[in-house]
Design a protein around this motif. Structure first.
Motif, PDB file in Angstrom:
ATOM      1  N   PHE A 141      32.859  79.627  46.400  1.00 19.58           N
ATOM      2  CA  PHE A 141      33.412  80.736  45.619  1.00 19.58           C
ATOM      3  C   PHE A 141      33.015  82.077  46.223  1.00 19.58           C
ATOM      4  O   PHE A 141      32.274  82.836  45.602  1.00 19.58           O
ATOM      5  CB  PHE A 141      32.945  80.644  44.161  1.00 19.58           C
ATOM      6  N   PRO A 142      33.489  82.384  47.443  1.00 21.30           N
ATOM      7  CA  PRO A 142      33.090  83.638  48.085  1.00 21.30           C
ATOM      8  C   PRO A 142      33.734  84.836  47.395  1.00 21.30           C
ATOM      9  O   PRO A 142      34.735  84.690  46.686  1.00 21.30           O
ATOM     10  CB  PRO A 142      33.628  83.484  49.507  1.00 21.30           C
ATOM     11  N   THR A 143      33.107  86.004  47.589  1.00 19.76           N
ATOM     12  CA  THR A 143      33.705  87.236  47.083  1.00 19.76           C
ATOM     13  C   THR A 143      34.289  87.998  48.267  1.00 19.76           C
ATOM     14  O   THR A 143      33.965  87.725  49.415  1.00 19.76           O
ATOM     15  CB  THR A 143      32.646  88.107  46.386  1.00 19.76           C
ATOM     16  N   GLY A 144      35.149  88.951  47.979  1.00 21.00           N
ATOM     17  CA  GLY A 144      35.709  89.793  49.030  1.00 21.00           C
ATOM     18  C   GLY A 144      36.817  89.121  49.820  1.00 21.00           C
ATOM     19  O   GLY A 144      37.593  88.337  49.277  1.00 21.00           O
ATOM     20  N   LEU A 168      26.154  91.731  39.031  1.00 19.18           N
ATOM     21  CA  LEU A 168      27.617  91.706  38.928  1.00 19.18           C
ATOM     22  C   LEU A 168      28.083  91.004  37.661  1.00 19.18           C
ATOM     23  O   LEU A 168      29.077  91.404  37.052  1.00 19.18           O
ATOM     24  CB  LEU A 168      28.227  91.020  40.156  1.00 19.18           C
ATOM     25  N   SER A 169      27.371  89.936  37.266  1.00 17.34           N
ATOM     26  CA  SER A 169      27.810  89.213  36.078  1.00 17.34           C
ATOM     27  C   SER A 169      27.282  89.870  34.808  1.00 17.34           C
ATOM     28  O   SER A 169      27.527  89.382  33.708  1.00 17.34           O
ATOM     29  CB  SER A 169      27.361  87.751  36.155  1.00 17.34           C
ATOM     30  N   ALA A 185      28.738  75.458  39.166  1.00 16.61           N
ATOM     31  CA  ALA A 185      29.556  76.670  39.256  1.00 16.61           C
ATOM     32  C   ALA A 185      30.909  76.425  38.582  1.00 16.61           C
ATOM     33  O   ALA A 185      31.531  77.341  38.054  1.00 16.61           O
ATOM     34  CB  ALA A 185      29.748  77.075  40.718  1.00 16.61           C
ATOM     35  N   VAL A 186      31.354  75.149  38.590  1.00 18.09           N
ATOM     36  CA  VAL A 186      32.621  74.805  37.954  1.00 18.09           C
ATOM     37  C   VAL A 186      32.448  74.614  36.448  1.00 18.09           C
ATOM     38  O   VAL A 186      33.236  75.127  35.656  1.00 18.09           O
ATOM     39  CB  VAL A 186      33.210  73.507  38.588  1.00 18.09           C
ATOM     40  N   ILE A 187      31.393  73.885  36.038  1.00 18.97           N
ATOM     41  CA  ILE A 187      31.292  73.526  34.618  1.00 18.97           C
ATOM     42  C   ILE A 187      30.426  74.478  33.796  1.00 18.97           C
ATOM     43  O   ILE A 187      30.559  74.539  32.584  1.00 18.97           O
ATOM     44  CB  ILE A 187      30.809  72.060  34.425  1.00 18.97           C
ATOM     45  N   ALA A 188      29.482  75.206  34.426  1.00 20.29           N
ATOM     46  CA  ALA A 188      28.606  76.107  33.650  1.00 20.29           C
ATOM     47  C   ALA A 188      28.282  77.364  34.458  1.00 20.29           C
ATOM     48  O   ALA A 188      27.137  77.586  34.832  1.00 20.29           O
ATOM     49  CB  ALA A 188      27.326  75.383  33.251  1.00 20.29           C
ATOM     50  N   PRO A 189      29.298  78.181  34.755  1.00 14.98           N
ATOM     51  CA  PRO A 189      29.106  79.276  35.702  1.00 14.98           C
ATOM     52  C   PRO A 189      28.013  80.299  35.342  1.00 14.98           C
ATOM     53  O   PRO A 189      27.468  80.918  36.238  1.00 14.98           O
ATOM     54  CB  PRO A 189      30.484  79.951  35.770  1.00 14.98           C
ATOM     55  N   LEU A 244      20.443  78.372  38.199  1.00 18.40           N
ATOM     56  CA  LEU A 244      19.236  77.876  37.530  1.00 18.40           C
ATOM     57  C   LEU A 244      19.292  76.371  37.295  1.00 18.40           C
ATOM     58  O   LEU A 244      18.357  75.635  37.606  1.00 18.40           O
ATOM     59  CB  LEU A 244      19.096  78.592  36.187  1.00 18.40           C
ATOM     60  N   LEU A 245      20.442  75.907  36.744  1.00 16.17           N
ATOM     61  CA  LEU A 245      20.592  74.483  36.453  1.00 16.17           C
ATOM     62  C   LEU A 245      20.542  73.654  37.729  1.00 16.17           C
ATOM     63  O   LEU A 245      19.853  72.635  37.792  1.00 16.17           O
ATOM     64  CB  LEU A 245      21.914  74.231  35.718  1.00 16.17           C
ATOM     65  N   ALA A 246      21.284  74.107  38.745  1.00 14.54           N
ATOM     66  CA  ALA A 246      21.318  73.346  40.001  1.00 14.54           C
ATOM     67  C   ALA A 246      19.927  73.306  40.628  1.00 14.54           C
ATOM     68  O   ALA A 246      19.520  72.282  41.189  1.00 14.54           O
ATOM     69  CB  ALA A 246      22.329  73.966  40.971  1.00 14.54           C
ATOM     70  N   GLY A 247      19.188  74.403  40.523  1.00 14.83           N
ATOM     71  CA  GLY A 247      17.849  74.454  41.103  1.00 14.83           C
ATOM     72  C   GLY A 247      16.889  73.519  40.402  1.00 14.83           C
ATOM     73  O   GLY A 247      16.225  72.695  41.036  1.00 14.83           O
TER      74      GLY A 247
END
Lengths: 115, 244
Positions: free
Chosen positions: A62-65, B71-72, B211-215, B220-223
């Motif tokens: 999911f890259p940006t830019g 950003l988020s 990133a798909v199911i819990a963006p 944190l979750l993946a880590g």
């Protein structure tokens, strides 16, 4: 969030600097007293690595830019081609792997007309 | 550089450390920082804040997570947790480096100060080369390399930030991509334990999945989940091998 005023700097100082340097200081204090083979350190290492790996995956999938519009197969192809060159690259594997991935991506972008 | 039998001065070792700027890891890191400047410019983070975080945070993965949080619009506490979890790796890195570079007279405050310049690249460089430096010069050698590398990259980020939007899309795309590719090769090369390879593979897969199911909580979750799975899997394998 807003990028105006002093708040972003406080945000960066607390969530960035403090969050990172705390561990560096802890590392100094632990010095050589830390047990390199403790099971806890193993788990900490694994979690830290998986965390960075998740960041890497996000940048690839999911890259940006500019790359946001590029096809996924091109980005995955670049990583796989780079990995192949890396594993067969011998002494210069790091630079070879990186150059190969970049070359693959650049060629793909050029052919697809990103100019 | 005189012929007298005196040991080389601290300045000599500091300057020798500075020369490490012309090594392959340093050059790749600088290109990655050009990529980071491109990433932040496209994300519209003001250049002053980008230079500030380059100097004050320094570790590139931590900054990428920090920018992602900004950003988020993540709460400062959530950003702190995400960044601090990614920076846990600093502790064993620094703890491994300190016994290599200190001598009996090195004050702890000096080690606390120079520990700030530890990040993947400086650490790999120092662990490789510091053995060729006599013990009394090692702190100066590392400081010379670390402080120079950090300062140059702060300036570099400031200089290229404005140019980044002028880059043709192919160039900015490649520079963006340099960071993940560089990290992949660096982690693989600097791994000293099998569990790192496990964690890298599982973390990549779960990074995509979450990133798909819990963006909101993906990294944190993946880590935590990915790292625990990797640790557990490697441990089971290790115990089985030991039993044989």
């Amino acid at each position: 969030m807003s990028f105006d005023g002093l708040w972003p700097y406080i945000y960066i100082a607390v969530a960035g600097w403090l969050a990172t340097d705390l561990w560096r200081w802890a590392g100094v204090l632990a010095g050589n007293r830390i047990d390199e083979r403790s099971e806890l350190l193993n788990w900490v290492r694994a979690v830290a690595t998986a965390l960075v790996a998740a960041v890497i995956a996000k940048m690839i999938f999911f890259p940006t830019g500019t790359l946001e519009a590029s096809p996924l197969w091109l980005r995955l192809g670049a990583v796989i081609f780079g990995a192949l060159c890396f594993f067969f690259g011998g002494r210069f594997r790091q630079i070879l792997g990186i150059a190969a991935a970049m070359g693959f991506l650049a060629a793909g972008l050029a052919i697809l007309g990103a100019s | 550089m005189t012929a007298e039998p005196e040991p080389h001065s601290q300045i000599h070792w500091f300057l020798l450390g500075m020369r490490g700027l012309f090594s392959l890891p340093a050059i790749i890191l600088m290109l990655s920082f050009v990529g980071f400047a491109a990433f932040t410019a496209e994300a519209r983070i003001p250049v002053g804040q980008v230079m500030f975080m380059t100097g004050i945070v320094w570790a590139l993965p931590a900054k990428v997570i920090l920018v992602g949080s900004m950003l988020s619009g993540a709460h400062i506490a959530a950003a702190f947790i995400a960044v601090t979890l990614s920076s846990v790796r600093m502790m064993p890195m620094v703890a491994a480096l300190v016994p290599e570079i200190r001598d009996r007279r090195t004050p702890t405050w000096l080690l606390l100060v120079i520990s700030h310049f530890v990040a993947i690249t400086a650490w790999v460089f120092a662990m490789e080369r510091v053995r060729d430096v006599p013990r009394h010069g090692r702190v100066a050698f590392f400081a010379g390399f670390g402080i120079t590398l950090t300062s140059i990259n702060i300036a570099l980020v400031g200089l290229v930030y404005g140019a980044v939007s002028e880059f043709p899309p192919i160039v900015s795309g490649c520079l963006f991509f340099l960071t993940p590719v560089y990290f992949l090769t660096s982690i693989w090369i600097s791994a000293r334990h099998r569990v790192i390879y496990f964690a890298l593979g599982i973390g990549l897969a779960l990074g995509w999945l979450f990133a798909v199911i819990a963006p909101q909580y993906d990294i944190l979750l993946a880590g935590v989940i990915g790292g625990t799975l990797a640790w557990w899997g490697e441990r089971v394998l290790r115990l089985r091998e030991a039993r044989r």
